[in-house]
Design a protein around this motif. Structure first.
Motif, short mmCIF file in Angstrom:
data_model
loop_
_atom_site.label_atom_id
_atom_site.label_comp_id
_atom_site.label_asym_id
_atom_site.label_seq_id
_atom_site.Cartn_x
_atom_site.Cartn_y
_atom_site.Cartn_z
N THR A 70 0.62 -1.22 0.07
CA THR A 70 -0.07 -0.08 -0.16
C THR A 70 0.99 1.30 0.18
N ILE A 71 2.00 1.12 0.95
CA ILE A 71 2.91 2.42 0.65
C ILE A 71 3.45 2.60 -0.45
N LEU A 72 3.85 1.67 -1.07
CA LEU A 72 4.55 1.76 -2.53
C LEU A 72 3.65 2.22 -3.51
N ALA A 73 2.30 1.55 -3.46
CA ALA A 73 1.34 1.89 -4.31
C ALA A 73 1.00 3.43 -4.19
N LEU A 74 0.76 3.82 -3.05
CA LEU A 74 0.64 5.46 -2.74
C LEU A 74 1.90 6.26 -3.22
N ILE A 75 3.22 5.89 -3.26
CA ILE A 75 4.35 6.53 -3.63
C ILE A 75 4.21 6.74 -5.11
N VAL A 76 4.07 5.50 -5.89
CA VAL A 76 4.11 5.41 -7.28
C VAL A 76 2.82 5.97 -8.00
N GLY A 100 -5.06 4.71 6.10
CA GLY A 100 -4.10 5.34 7.07
C GLY A 100 -4.36 4.57 8.48
N ILE A 101 -5.76 4.22 8.75
CA ILE A 101 -6.00 3.48 10.07
C ILE A 101 -5.22 1.94 9.82
N TRP A 150 -10.16 -2.50 1.73
CA TRP A 150 -10.32 -1.26 0.97
C TRP A 150 -9.09 -0.88 0.28
N GLY A 151 -8.19 -1.76 -0.03
CA GLY A 151 -6.99 -1.34 -0.65
C GLY A 151 -6.78 -1.85 -1.95
N HIS A 152 -7.96 -2.38 -2.60
CA HIS A 152 -7.73 -2.83 -4.04
C HIS A 152 -8.28 -2.32 -5.27
N GLU A 153 -8.49 -1.03 -5.00
CA GLU A 153 -9.07 -0.20 -6.25
C GLU A 153 -8.35 -0.28 -7.45
N ALA A 154 -7.16 -0.47 -7.47
CA ALA A 154 -5.96 -0.36 -8.42
C ALA A 154 -5.13 -1.34 -8.74
N PHE A 182 -4.63 8.07 -1.25
CA PHE A 182 -4.68 7.82 0.19
C PHE A 182 -6.23 8.33 0.65
N ASN A 183 -6.55 7.24 1.72
CA ASN A 183 -7.78 7.57 2.34
C ASN A 183 -7.64 7.09 3.90
#
Length: 298
Positions: free
Chosen positions: A110-116, A126-127, A286-290, A121-122
């Motif tokens: 998730t962190i890498l997906a946010l970076i690239v 974050g939680i 909640w982390g699979h939209e992309a 982020f939602n």
């Protein structure tokens, strides 16, 4: 039994197969094998099994040159590097701790997906990342008998490499049969370990029967059955449900480690692992939209 129930049981069986990896690696080491021998045997045998299955099903295993090169690099460098670090961690850590620490990878993905820029982020993410961090602190803060820093760094390094493998794989492998992808990845990783071991003089043939049976078991249960069970279930219940059920893997690893290896965990260690898995569960929901799950697991 309907398709959803069948799919769920396939994923449970897959998780159980993957959960045997650390235990079988420890058994192979006890039988006289080393990392190069174990992983060369694991991936080359799995590649042979997969090739036979694909040929029997009449599936074309050939790929264009660019895709083949990408898969060779992913297998030899990515999945091979992750597997090498994981096996190295088994030298230093209990299988139960290794299995739990590897499951930091959903948070790292998730962190890498946010970076690239693959994801946004939602609040739930974050939680989830905070929950995973708390779980990791609890697990590492607890005193594991025999735990060493080299092992902790190895398994966390494996989680980082696997996270990069997932991000890259989800960008270039969406239109390839996952079993064909697994064949190329496993074969490339196996050849890489074989060539490295041969060049360094580290391939060991004088392994006990226990060691060879363990290597065959690694090729069959956590590699072949694990991959095939996962994809059989994936087609029936979807990626998100399959990913959630797959989180049984570290729990089964802990259970098998207690039963077969006599390892013990304290209530604090168990709570930390549960917190870490709960954070991963939030990310799976909640982390699979992309992104979707990639072709080969641990």
């Amino acid at each position: 039994m309907n398709n959803k129930h069948r799919g769920a049981w396939f994923i449970v069986a897959s998780a159980a197969g993957f959960a045997t990896l650390g235990i079988l690696i420890k058994s192979a080491f006890a039988g006289g094998a080393n990392i190069s021998t174990v992983l060369a045997g694991r991936f080359l045998l799995a590649g042979l099994f997969l090739f036979g299955i694909l040929r029997a099903r009449g599936i074309n295993c050939s790929l264009d040159r660019r895709t083949a090169l990408q898969l060779i690099l992913m297998g030899a460098v990515g999945y091979g590097g992750m597997s090498g670090l994981y096996a190295n961690a088994i030298h230093y850590l209990p299988a139960s701790l290794t299995g739990m620490l590897l499951y930091t990878y959903p948070a790292l993905v998730t962190i890498l997906a946010l970076i690239v820029g693959d994801e946004r982020f939602n609040a739930p993410k974050g939680i989830a990342l905070v929950v995973c961090s708390v779980g990791l602190v609890l697990v590492l803060g607890a005193s594991f008998e025999g735990a060493q820093l080299a092992g902790v760094l190895s398994v966390l390094g494996a989680a980082v490499i696997y996270s990069c493998y997932i991000i890259i794989g989800n960008r270039i492998l969406k239109n390839i049969d996952p079993m064909v992808t697994s064949l190329w990845v496993c074969t490339a990783a196996g050849l890489a370990f074989f060539c490295y071991g041969a060049a360094k003089g580290e391939l060991i043939l004088d392994v006990s029967l226990r060691g060879w049976l363990s290597i065959v078991g690694i090729a069959v249960f956590p590699t072949l059955f694990g991959v095939m069970g996962f994809f059989a279930g994936l087609r029936l219940i979807g990626a998100t449900n399959a990913s959630i059920i797959s989180m049984l893997e570290p729990l089964i690893t802990v259970l098998l480690s207690v039963i077969l290896l006599g390892e013990r965990i304290t209530p604090l260690q168990g709570f930390g692992g549960a917190v870490l898995l709960f954070g991963g569960l939030i990310l799976q929901l909640w982390g699979h939209e992309a992104r979707h799950e990639t072709v080969t697991e641990v």
